[in-house]
Design an enzyme around this catalytic site. Structure first.
Site, PDB file in Angstrom:
ATOM      1  N   CYS A   1       2.317  55.066   3.456  1.00 17.63           N
ATOM      2  CA  CYS A   1       3.047  56.211   2.931  1.00 17.63           C
ATOM      3  C   CYS A   1       4.240  55.820   2.177  1.00 17.63           C
ATOM      4  O   CYS A   1       4.832  56.479   1.510  1.00 17.63           O
ATOM      5  CB  CYS A   1       3.529  57.154   4.056  1.00 17.63           C
ATOM      6  SG  CYS A   1       2.298  57.853   5.111  1.00 17.63           S
TER       7      CYS A   1
ATOM      8  N   CYS B   1      13.061  62.441   3.605  1.00 18.83           N
ATOM      9  CA  CYS B   1      13.717  61.256   4.253  1.00 18.83           C
ATOM     10  C   CYS B   1      14.439  61.795   5.460  1.00 18.83           C
ATOM     11  O   CYS B   1      14.354  61.107   6.519  1.00 18.83           O
ATOM     12  CB  CYS B   1      14.462  60.678   3.273  1.00 18.83           C
ATOM     13  SG  CYS B   1      13.588  60.017   1.899  1.00 18.83           S
TER      14      CYS B   1
END
Lengths: 402, 302
Positions: free
Chosen positions: B35, B106
């Site tokens: 990822c 994030c």
């Protein structure tokens, strides 16, 4: 802090001689070249001169084969859309998996409209398989579009040979030569290439100017219709200052090409060698035997590209990355995926692209900071322990969820 | 380059608590190398007080992933596990003076690693509640998987439907083409064809004919809100039912939904869903507009 620009495949600095050549066409010679009064005096002649300068750089047989457009993307779109409109019975297009988005996204769109797109895969060095290419050619194919050189790795494709093969099969051939023009010699009149795209800002001309080379006798349908500019093949008042600038940039590219192939290549090679020697677990991507002299794309394993770029930027060094995080997508660059670069490396690729404005001392500066940057990021990485990667990193990191 | 705040840059260039905590008794690992984002959070939790005494991170990822991890460790140090679990991804982003919309994932990774670490400490099994697909709507960070699920589950037909149910496409509209592509694909699988001018989804046949008692109504409304909650929480927000008076449901939009420019669209989406499930029109109104809102403390004094 140094100010080192190593992102010339993204765009280049406009050469000051190019700017000087352009300025009169904003001020004294601002007339519309289609007009007949004195304000247009010289503008049409200057455009003709620029056409000749472009012609010479790419070795076209006639200057009338040069069509000025607004950018490389417009040239690419014009080439492909023209080919399918001019040959409505042909519903297939051959391209590669590693083209610029200007081609890939256009083809994806055409696929939705019912066209069959053949995307030639590449091997781990980014090379095409000409045998499978040959098998794809048929009278159903409207056009082949293959880039001359890849923007990320610099890998050069055998477009001259591929154009011959297309021609033998009666198929039109286009090449997106945006990265190659001005960096490697070309003599289009000796090839079977029917169309070729150029972008001004990749060779020290301004942004907003491009060229579509269209071989005389090639069936053609304009993208923009309107006035009779460019012999009716691209309507719209000529961007005369930028055209003049592009002409000057082409002339200068001719002059500097040999230098770029020797000096610029020497800088690139020194950077590569220095990095490979000093930094463990990194490798150069692409076809090392057949590359643009100014480009290197290096994969730094176990760390991520954007983080590297931010630290480089802090050190005054500009480069670019095929990492997903620089683009907002979730996948790393399609070029890295097509080459099946492992994920441990694909997210951490950095492209350094040089121009004649770079110097060896800049290379040394990069070599000074790069090992520290990589080491610091690896210290933060869960895939790195002490002096090396954790064993079998793909499996070692076990998220709590499946 | 992204327009990162000075706080993001500060945490990236000078990360706090980098590295693994020695003798950690809680470890949360999320993400993966494929990822492009992975975070291992290690905590030293006081067994008696459940206070997080030390926190360390190891992150593979971009500048904002490293900054989010760093700021997360700073936020949670000194908190009890229960307090730490209240930390949302919005809190992480806020502490960084904001993140670009494309980088909100994030902060989500930070929150998930924290949840995973707490679960690890408590010997529980932790599962993430979202699957990562291609990010379609960058304004609201909605991925293809969620849009597809909503299109299937709610028989959506148009981009407008998708926006009503997921918020995707409700911002800059740049993703409308991608949403249309998903609609086309799913509708084709359903044996239908996509018509951009189609009428919005039909209201399903009302199952319950008898009028509801207010208690039944409240229970049903709670059920609907609970079903919608994961979507809102994925965006860092939430909704809370405050009161139901006749056919008006007063709600509090919390977290990111509070003051969000899309709040009215979210509310109309909730309204639409209530109509479908309850078979009667329920107006959804922010609790701030409730006549005579009495706080618990005031009630206690009364």
């Amino acid at each position: 802090m140094p100010d080192i620009y190593l992102d010339n495949n993204a765009t280049t600095k406009v050469d000051s001689a190019v700017v000087d050549a352009m300025i009169p066409f904003f001020t004294e010679q601002f007339g519309n070249p289609s007009s007949i009064h004195r304000f247009a005096d010289g503008v049409a002649r200057a455009i003709k001169k620029a056409r000749g300068q472009v012609q010479e750089l790419i070795g076209a047989e006639h200057d009338s084969e040069i069509i000025f457009t607004s950018c490389g993307t417009e040239s690419d779109s014009t080439a492909i859309l023209s080919a399918i409109k001019a040959q409505p019975n042909r519903k297939e297009i051959i391209t590669t998996a590693v083209e610029h988005p200007a081609i890939l996204n256009l083809c994806e769109n055409l696929e939705k409209e019912g066209y069959t797109i053949h995307r030639l895969p590449v091997d781990k060095c980014g090379r095409l398989n000409l045998e499978s290419y040959k098998n794809m050619l048929s009278d159903q194919v409207a056009i082949v579009s293959v880039m001359w050189a890849n923007n990320e790795t610099g890998t050069i494709f055998p477009v001259i040979e591929m154009a011959d093969m297309a021609s033998n099969a009666g198929v039109m051939f286009h090449t997106d030569a945006v990265q190659a023009v001005g960096k490697i010699p070309m003599m289009l009149q000796d090839t079977k290439i029917d169309m070729l795209s150029i972008s001004g800002h990749k060779l020290h001309a301004p942004k907003g100017i491009g060229v579509l080379y269209l071989r005389r006798g090639t069936r053609y349908r304009p993208l923009l219709r309107g006035g009779h500019q460019e012999r009716g093949r691209r309507a719209g008042t000529e961007n005369s200052a930028s055209i003049v600038g592009l002409g000057k940039a082409c002339e200068m590219a001719m002059e500097h090409m040999e230098y770029e192939n020797i000096q610029v290549k020497a800088m690139r090679d020194r950077l590569e060698q220095g990095i490979i020697e000093q930094i463990p677990h990194c490798f150069i991507t692409g076809d090392l035997n057949n590359r643009l002299p100014n480009t290197t794309d290096i994969a730094f394993e176990y760390i991520e590209g954007e983080a590297i770029l931010m630290l480089l930027n802090k050190a005054g060094i500009a480069a670019s990355s095929g990492s997903a995080c620089t683009s907002g997508s979730l996948e790393p660059s399609h070029v890295m995926r097509a080459m099946q670069i492992p994920y441990t490396a694909a997210h951490g690729t950095i492209r350094f692209s040089f121009s004649r404005y770079n110097t060896m001392s800049e290379v040394d500066e990069v070599l000074k900071v790069m090992p520290g940057i990589v080491a610091n990021l690896r210290k933060l990485s869960p895939y790195w322990e002490g002096d090396g990667p954790v064993a079998n990193p793909e499996q070692a990191f076990q998220p709590t969820y499946a | 380059m992204w327009d990162y705040s000075d706080k993001v840059k500060e945490h990236f260039f000078n990360p706090k608590n980098a590295g693994a905590v020695a003798g950690a008794n809680a470890i949360g690992e999320v993400g993966s190398i494929s990822c492009g984002d992975a975070l291992r959070l290690t905590l030293k939790v006081n067994d008696k007080t459940e206070v997080i005494e030390e926190a360390g991170f190891q992150t593979f990822g971009c500048g904002s992933a490293i900054a989010s991890s760093s700021v997360l460790t700073e936020i949670i140090k000194g908190l009890t596990l229960d307090e730490a679990l209240q930390v949302t991804n919005q809190d992480i982003a806020k502490e960084l003076d904001g993140l670009p919309p494309e980088k909100m994932h994030c902060s989500v990774m930070g929150r998930e690693a924290l949840q995973a670490a707490v679960a690890n400490y408590r010997g529980e099994e932790w599962k993430d509640d979202h699957e990562e697909g291609a990010l379609i709507c960058k304004c609201f960070a909605i991925d293809a998987v969620m849009i597809e699920e909503m299109v299937w589950a709610n028989k959506l037909r148009t981009v407008e439907d998708v926006t009503n149910y997921t918020k995707a496409g409700g911002g800059c509209a740049a993703c409308h083409e991608d949403i249309e592509a998903i609609l086309e694909r799913v509708l084709k699988e359903r044996g239908e064809s996509f018509d951009p001018l189609a009428a919005p989804v039909e209201k399903p046949v009302v199952a319950e004919k008898k009028p509801l008692t207010n208690l039944q109504r409240i229970k049903k409304i709670e059920e609907v809100l609970n079903a919608l909650r994961p979507q809102l929480m994925a965006d860092g927000g939430d909704v809370e039912l405050v009161e139901v008076v006749d056919n008006i449901a007063y709600v509090n939009m919390t977290g990111a939904c509070n003051g969000c420019q899309m709040a009215s669209m979210t509310i109309s989406g909730i309204q639409q869903r209530l109509l479908e499930v309850l078979g009667e029109f329920i107006r959804v109104v922010p609790a701030s507009q409730m006549p005579k809102l009495v706080s618990i403390m005031e009630a206690g004094h009364a």
